[in-house]
Design a protein around this motif. Structure first.
Motif, PDB file in Angstrom:
ATOM      1  N   GLU A  68      -5.502   0.479  -1.105  1.00  0.00           N
ATOM      2  CA  GLU A  68      -5.087   1.838  -0.741  1.00  0.00           C
ATOM      3  C   GLU A  68      -4.141   2.427  -1.786  1.00  0.00           C
ATOM      4  OE1 GLU A  68      -6.269   3.687   1.583  1.00  0.00           O
ATOM      5  OE2 GLU A  68      -7.414   2.194   2.698  1.00  0.00           O
TER       6      GLU A  68
ATOM      7  N   HIS B  49      -2.006   6.328   1.817  1.00  0.00           N
ATOM      8  CA  HIS B  49      -2.951   7.136   2.589  1.00  0.00           C
ATOM      9  C   HIS B  49      -2.253   8.194   3.437  1.00  0.00           C
ATOM     10  CE1 HIS B  49      -1.883   3.709   5.218  1.00  0.00           C
ATOM     11  NE2 HIS B  49      -1.944   4.593   6.185  1.00  0.00           N
TER      12      HIS B  49
ATOM     13  N   THR C 105     -11.822   4.163   0.863  1.00  0.00           N
ATOM     14  CA  THR C 105     -10.539   3.723   1.407  1.00  0.00           C
ATOM     15  C   THR C 105     -10.069   4.772   2.405  1.00  0.00           C
ATOM     16  OG1 THR C 105      -9.484   4.865  -0.457  1.00  0.00           O
ATOM     17  CG2 THR C 105      -9.706   2.452  -0.640  1.00  0.00           C
TER      18      THR C 105
ATOM     19  N   TRP D 189       0.836  -1.206   0.000  1.00  0.00           N
ATOM     20  CA  TRP D 189       0.000   0.000   0.000  1.00  0.00           C
ATOM     21  C   TRP D 189       0.873   1.259   0.000  1.00  0.00           C
ATOM     22  CZ3 TRP D 189      -2.958  -0.049   5.371  1.00  0.00           C
ATOM     23  CH2 TRP D 189      -2.046   0.120   6.414  1.00  0.00           C
TER      24      TRP D 189
END
Length: 303
Positions: free
Chosen positions: A155, A227, A193, A117
């Motif tokens: 993500e 993120h 997400t 991710w």
């Protein structure tokens, strides 16, 4: 392959490379003070893996007219320069692909089969968004294809989609875009997400002027996670869509993964504003092999 599409993607790639190369100077201890006072560090500025991979994305689009995942994986592996600052997992993946490994299996090994991710898919995707500026849905779909080659985690995919769509919107909207409107349009395409939640938070923080305060909530890429990177970059881009220099200094002021955050923001903003000539002169030229993705000469043409 239209000339408009090529020029949009080319502009984005140059802005990405410049943000990456100048941002990478932040990690040279002697240059830290210069960043605090917005002074340019000594040239030349060398770009990193962010730019090398973005060049491969654009070359695949130019040759195939779409993201051919096998061609993209092969290009990443063939042009992989260990000294450009790749992360350990990507170094391993690309080495194994060169040795005959299947990228579909290798990319999914981290996180119990979900894949990485990390922010690697988002950092290289802006030129793809510029390429598909006339179709936001296709920009999102192609971004997912490009991400999945190395970062198939939801993500990471969402981060790539967000950056690609943001670039497409910036490139296709000649009039001034209010920051909130810009982020609202991006959010229409980002799946549910942590990345999406972060962009929603970024939308609420648009009245904040201090990059450090925004990054304290949104992240600055220090975790090298999608993120933790993409929401802040979209906050910075939204506030300075028509000013490359201020977009760069705002983004870099938060610290963290500065080459990557500045590469992302640079790739978005460069689709609608000129790059500073003096900055371009200090930046390492793009690799000669990507020159085949466009025709003609001009500022920033690879040497």
């Amino acid at each position: 392959m239209t000339s408009d599409r090529i020029e949009r993607a080319r502009a984005s790639l140059l802005g990405l490379a410049l943000g990456d190369a100048l941002g990478s100077q932040f990690f040279v201890p002697a240059n830290r003070a210069a960043f605090e006072t917005r002074e340019l560090p000594p040239a030349p500025w060398q770009w990193t893996d962010d730019t090398e991979m973005a060049c491969s994305v654009l070359l695949v689009l130019a040759r195939h007219g779409t993201i051919d995942q096998d061609a993209l994986a092969a290009g990443f592996a063939h042009r992989h320069d260990f000294d450009r600052g790749y992360g350990p997992s990507t170094n391993r993946l690309l080495r194994l692909v060169r040795e005959g490994g299947d990228w579909r299996e290798l990319a999914r090994e981290p996180f119990d089969g979900q894949g990485s991710w990390g922010n690697g898919a988002a950092m290289r995707v802006a030129p793809l968004g510029a390429w598909y500026a006339d179709d936001l849905g296709e920009a999102a779909r192609q971004a997912e294809l490009s991400a999945s080659v190395t970062h198939p985690h939801p993500e990471a995919v969402a981060g790539a989609i967000a950056v690609a769509v943001a670039t497409a919107i910036a490139a296709s909207t000649p009039e001034r875009l209010a920051p909130g409107v810009f982020l609202d349009r991006v959010l229409e395409h980002v799946p549910a997400t942590q990345v999406r939640q972060g962009i929603l938070e970024a939308r609420k923080l648009l009245t904040i002027r201090d990059p450090g305060s925004a990054a304290a909530v949104l992240g600055n890429g220090r975790q090298v996670a999608s993120h933790d990177t993409v929401p802040y970059t979209l906050w910075a881009a939204a506030r300075h869509l028509d000013d490359y220099e201020n977009a760069f200094w705002t983004t870099s002021a938060a610290g963290g993964d500065v080459d990557t955050t500045c590469a992302i923001v640079g790739g978005i903003v460069a689709t609608r504003t000129d790059l500073p000539p003096r900055w371009l002169e200090a930046c390492e030229p793009l690799p000669s092999w990507v020159a085949t993705s466009w025709a003609g000469d001009g500022p920033g043409t690879p040497q």
